[in-house]
Design a protein around this motif. Structure first.
Motif, PDB file in Angstrom:
ATOM      1  N   PRO A  73      14.672  -4.809  23.557  1.00 47.19           N
ATOM      2  CA  PRO A  73      13.694  -5.872  23.314  1.00 47.19           C
ATOM      3  C   PRO A  73      14.366  -7.148  22.845  1.00 47.19           C
ATOM      4  N   VAL A  74      13.839  -8.256  23.318  1.00 51.42           N
ATOM      5  CA  VAL A  74      14.380  -9.556  22.925  1.00 51.42           C
ATOM      6  C   VAL A  74      14.017  -9.810  21.469  1.00 51.42           C
ATOM      7  N   GLU A  75      15.027 -10.182  20.680  1.00 48.26           N
ATOM      8  CA  GLU A  75      14.789 -10.441  19.267  1.00 48.26           C
ATOM      9  C   GLU A  75      13.949 -11.704  19.104  1.00 48.26           C
ATOM     10  N   GLU A  76      12.867 -11.531  18.391  1.00 49.96           N
ATOM     11  CA  GLU A  76      11.987 -12.674  18.135  1.00 49.96           C
ATOM     12  C   GLU A  76      12.502 -13.463  16.945  1.00 49.96           C
ATOM     13  N   ALA A  77      12.048 -14.695  16.885  1.00 47.54           N
ATOM     14  CA  ALA A  77      12.424 -15.536  15.750  1.00 47.54           C
ATOM     15  C   ALA A  77      11.896 -14.906  14.460  1.00 47.54           C
ATOM     16  N   THR A  78      12.660 -15.092  13.401  1.00 50.66           N
ATOM     17  CA  THR A  78      12.270 -14.521  12.120  1.00 50.66           C
ATOM     18  C   THR A  78      10.919 -15.073  11.670  1.00 50.66           C
ATOM     19  N   ARG A  79      10.030 -14.165  11.364  1.00 45.96           N
ATOM     20  CA  ARG A  79       8.706 -14.557  10.892  1.00 45.96           C
ATOM     21  C   ARG A  79       8.674 -14.480   9.373  1.00 45.96           C
ATOM     22  N   ILE A  80       8.228 -15.538   8.750  1.00 40.60           N
ATOM     23  CA  ILE A  80       8.138 -15.574   7.295  1.00 40.60           C
ATOM     24  C   ILE A  80       6.775 -15.028   6.894  1.00 40.60           C
ATOM     25  N   VAL A  81       6.788 -13.939   6.153  1.00 41.13           N
ATOM     26  CA  VAL A  81       5.555 -13.308   5.699  1.00 41.13           C
ATOM     27  C   VAL A  81       5.359 -13.653   4.227  1.00 41.13           C
ATOM     28  N   ILE A  82       4.244 -14.294   3.939  1.00 40.07           N
ATOM     29  CA  ILE A  82       3.937 -14.694   2.565  1.00 40.07           C
ATOM     30  C   ILE A  82       2.928 -13.700   1.997  1.00 40.07           C
ATOM     31  N   ARG A  83       3.323 -13.058   0.917  1.00 37.74           N
ATOM     32  CA  ARG A  83       2.436 -12.111   0.246  1.00 37.74           C
ATOM     33  C   ARG A  83       2.113 -12.660  -1.135  1.00 37.74           C
ATOM     34  N   PRO A  84       0.973 -13.329  -1.271  1.00 37.01           N
ATOM     35  CA  PRO A  84       0.644 -13.909  -2.581  1.00 37.01           C
ATOM     36  C   PRO A  84       0.430 -12.830  -3.630  1.00 37.01           C
ATOM     37  N   LYS A  85       0.727 -13.180  -4.847  1.00 38.76           N
ATOM     38  CA  LYS A  85       0.557 -12.257  -5.965  1.00 38.76           C
ATOM     39  C   LYS A  85      -0.916 -12.002  -6.218  1.00 38.76           C
ATOM     40  N   ALA A  86      -1.262 -10.758  -6.453  1.00 41.60           N
ATOM     41  CA  ALA A  86      -2.654 -10.401  -6.728  1.00 41.60           C
ATOM     42  C   ALA A  86      -3.128 -11.062  -8.020  1.00 41.60           C
ATOM     43  N   VAL A  87      -4.403 -11.445  -8.046  1.00 45.61           N
ATOM     44  CA  VAL A  87      -4.923 -12.159  -9.214  1.00 45.61           C
ATOM     45  C   VAL A  87      -4.932 -11.275 -10.455  1.00 45.61           C
ATOM     46  N   ASP A  88      -4.986  -9.946 -10.259  1.00 49.38           N
ATOM     47  CA  ASP A  88      -5.026  -9.049 -11.406  1.00 49.38           C
ATOM     48  C   ASP A  88      -3.666  -8.400 -11.687  1.00 49.38           C
ATOM     49  N   ASP A  89      -2.610  -8.952 -11.102  1.00 46.92           N
ATOM     50  CA  ASP A  89      -1.278  -8.408 -11.318  1.00 46.92           C
ATOM     51  C   ASP A  89      -0.671  -9.063 -12.553  1.00 46.92           C
ATOM     52  N   ALA A  90      -0.527  -8.280 -13.620  1.00 47.32           N
ATOM     53  CA  ALA A  90      -0.010  -8.827 -14.873  1.00 47.32           C
ATOM     54  C   ALA A  90       1.512  -8.879 -14.892  1.00 47.32           C
ATOM     55  N   GLY A  91       2.155  -8.239 -13.953  1.00 46.49           N
ATOM     56  CA  GLY A  91       3.603  -8.233 -13.927  1.00 46.49           C
ATOM     57  C   GLY A  91       4.212  -7.112 -14.744  1.00 46.49           C
ATOM     58  N   PHE A  92       3.397  -6.247 -15.306  1.00 45.31           N
ATOM     59  CA  PHE A  92       3.898  -5.116 -16.089  1.00 45.31           C
ATOM     60  C   PHE A  92       2.807  -4.049 -16.151  1.00 45.31           C
ATOM     61  N   THR A  93       3.186  -2.866 -16.570  1.00 40.75           N
ATOM     62  CA  THR A  93       2.232  -1.770 -16.722  1.00 40.75           C
ATOM     63  C   THR A  93       2.413  -1.134 -18.095  1.00 40.75           C
ATOM     64  N   VAL A  94       1.333  -0.590 -18.619  1.00 40.41           N
ATOM     65  CA  VAL A  94       1.351   0.137 -19.882  1.00 40.41           C
ATOM     66  C   VAL A  94       0.740   1.507 -19.624  1.00 40.41           C
ATOM     67  N   THR A  95       1.518   2.562 -19.869  1.00 40.08           N
ATOM     68  CA  THR A  95       1.043   3.924 -19.639  1.00 40.08           C
ATOM     69  C   THR A  95       1.274   4.770 -20.879  1.00 40.08           C
ATOM     70  N   LEU A  96       0.340   5.688 -21.117  1.00 40.65           N
ATOM     71  CA  LEU A  96       0.460   6.633 -22.230  1.00 40.65           C
ATOM     72  C   LEU A  96       1.099   7.909 -21.699  1.00 40.65           C
ATOM     73  N   GLU A  97       2.239   8.291 -22.263  1.00 35.97           N
ATOM     74  CA  GLU A  97       2.947   9.464 -21.801  1.00 35.97           C
ATOM     75  C   GLU A  97       2.541  10.688 -22.611  1.00 35.97           C
ATOM     76  N   ASP A  98       2.998  11.845 -22.162  1.00 38.65           N
ATOM     77  CA  ASP A  98       2.585  13.109 -22.766  1.00 38.65           C
ATOM     78  C   ASP A  98       3.013  13.229 -24.224  1.00 38.65           C
ATOM     79  N   GLY A 119       2.933  10.958 -26.385  1.00 40.52           N
ATOM     80  CA  GLY A 119       2.222   9.995 -27.218  1.00 40.52           C
ATOM     81  C   GLY A 119       2.855   8.622 -27.273  1.00 40.52           C
ATOM     82  N   ILE A 120       3.903   8.391 -26.480  1.00 39.25           N
ATOM     83  CA  ILE A 120       4.569   7.093 -26.448  1.00 39.25           C
ATOM     84  C   ILE A 120       3.910   6.212 -25.385  1.00 39.25           C
ATOM     85  N   TYR A 121       3.642   4.965 -25.753  1.00 44.53           N
ATOM     86  CA  TYR A 121       3.140   3.987 -24.787  1.00 44.53           C
ATOM     87  C   TYR A 121       4.352   3.291 -24.160  1.00 44.53           C
TER      88      TYR A 121
END
Length: 479
Positions: free
Chosen positions: A337-362, A364-366
């Motif tokens: 297949p002929v290589e196509e020109a590089t396509r730039i895919v823009i994936r905007p950040k989700a509005v509810d993405d805080a950039g971190f996660t907080v989980t409670l482990e078994d 008892g440590i957060y």
């Protein structure tokens, strides 16, 4: 002595970032001129680069540990530390980079193709860069980040158009020596060829590469003999050529059974079913070889193979074979297949993405995971209370405290920031604004207040006297 290596384990370590500098400018008649600490330099990267002049991984077999240089720390008078020097490692064309679990990280094909195997650490900010209207004289600086260190596996897969496969001593090396300018070792005993040989062939207007893959015997796909070590070298080839020995002296072998055995090993290895096959009946210069070739050729053609008779010694049948291979390769190249020109895919950040996660482990440590919180922790000098307070302010602004409250964390609960093997663990003490009220106005120096203009200080003192006099006039001792 080993002269060809096509698989190595490499231990790479990028350079650490230099620490920022905490400094205060001083000169005659101006002993405290404000923060002037410079930033630390970035650590050097470890980069793999395809170099056509490199044909083996032998250098990394002997020296598997590679490290880039560290960035230099910043200095006073706004001096930025020197950046670490990047370490560039040349690798052969066709090198595959894997992690220790066997996951492919990069497939390096083509001159100049690069892959950053280890990212250098960022340099820490000096206190001059940390100064603000609220924090006029920071008494701390950020530490440099450690460089990325990991173990990777390099595997070389030969980049060739044609792969010659067959039993040892079938004449593969002899064919490649007369079809091209390659000069492989040739002898009449098994396993003469211990490394893949490459040659360049010109047939009309088509130029292609041909590789001799050694060591294929029964059980090669399971590691017997040398076959497993070199079967990977046929993966990139467009055409597979079976070289069959029509003059073998072994009574338990014949060309047809040799072909069936090689095909079975290729099937067990997998991934080669779609490659076109060509059969070469070699050594027809020997009378018995010509008779056997005439006998088995109809059977092979009935199976659908294109069959050519050749002799590397007498140099017969080579021109027809060379041009036939050129035609098959031209078709294979046209079908890509002929290589196509590089396509730039823009994936905007989700509005509810805080950039971190907080989980409670078994236990008892957060646990807090995220690129920013973990990077900030690595850059913090925990021996400096002001630096710890600055980290607390950053985490609060990011929303870590709010997420901990929502997750059910209470005062005294354990909180870990980072992965299990490299985390900072502390007992959480919630505050209104990450402790700013308790520690006062961090980063202010009363000596800097004395550097303000005299007229401004005089107006402030007069305002204080006027306020005190008004309070005295309003005071009633008999109330």
């Amino acid at each position: 002595m080993t002269t060809f290596v096509d698989r190595v384990e490499l231990h790479v370590a990028a350079g650490n970032g230099g620490h920022g500098c905490a400094s205060v400018h001083r000169e005659k008649f101006k002993p405290i001129g404000g923060p002037d600490g410079g930033n630390g330099g970035r650590g050097g990267d470890v980069t793999l680069v395809v170099d056509q002049s490199v044909t083996t991984l032998l250098e990394y077999h002997h020296h598997p540990h590679r490290k880039a240089t560290n960035g230099q720390p910043g200095g006073g008078d706004h001096r930025t530390g020197k950046e670490g020097q990047d370490l560039v490692l040349p690798v052969p064309d066709g090198t595959v980079v894997l992690d220790r679990q066997g996951n492919v990280l990069a497939d390096l094909v083509g001159q100049g193709t690069t892959f950053v195997a280890g990212q250098g650490g960022r340099g820490g900010l000096g206190n001059a860069a940390l100064a603000s209207a609220r924090r006029k004289a920071p008494g701390f600086a950020l530490l440099g980040e450690p460089g990325e260190a990991r173990d990777i596996v390099l595997e070389l897969k030969t980049v060739a158009d044609v792969a010659l496969v067959g039993y040892p001593s079938a004449g593969k090396s002899s064919l490649i020596s007369v079809l091209s300018a390659a000069k492989p070792k040739i002898a009449d005993y098994p396993f003469t060829t211990l490394v893949p040989n490459l040659g360049v062939v010109t047939a009309g207007s088509t130029v292609y590469t041909i590789a001799d893959v050694p060591g294929l015997i029964p059980g090669a796909s399971q590691g017997k003999g040398l076959g497993l070590e070199f079967l990977r070298h046929v993966e990139r080839c467009s055409v597979l050529v079976h070289v069959l020995d029509t003059a073998t002296l072994e009574s338990d072998r014949d060309p047809v059974s040799d072909l069936d055995m090689i095909e079975e090993e290729l099937k067990l290895y997998g991934g080669l079913e779609d490659r076109p096959r060509i059969v070469v009946l070699n050594k027809i210069d020997i009378p018995d070889g010509q008779d056997l070739a005439d006998m088995i050729r109809p059977d092979l053609e009935a199976r659908g193979y294109r069959v050519f008779e050749a002799s590397a010694v007498a140099r017969t049948g080579l021109k027809e074979l060379s041009f036939a291979l050129a035609g098959v390769i031209a078709e294979a190249r046209a079908a890509k297949p002929v290589e196509e020109a590089t396509r730039i895919v823009i994936r905007p950040k989700a509005v509810d993405d805080a950039g971190f996660t907080v989980t409670l482990e078994d236990d008892g440590i957060y646990r807090v995971r995220g690129e920013k919180p973990e990077r900030w922790v690595r850059q913090t000098d925990f021996n400096n209370d002001e630096a710890v307070g600055y980290l607390a302010d950053r985490l609060a602004r990011l929303g870590v405290e709010d997420q901990l409250r929502k997750a059910g964390a209470r005062a005294g609960d354990g909180v870990a920031i980072g992965a299990e093997d490299n985390a900072v663990v502390f007992d959480w003490e919630p505050t209104v604004s990450a402790g700013a009220e308790m520690l006062g106005r961090r980063g202010e120096d009363h000596r800097l207040e004395e550097q303000r203009p005299a007229t401004q200080r005089r107006r402030e003192r007069e305002a204080e006297r006027d306020e005190a006099a008004k309070e005295f006039q309003d005071f009633d001792p008999f109330a």
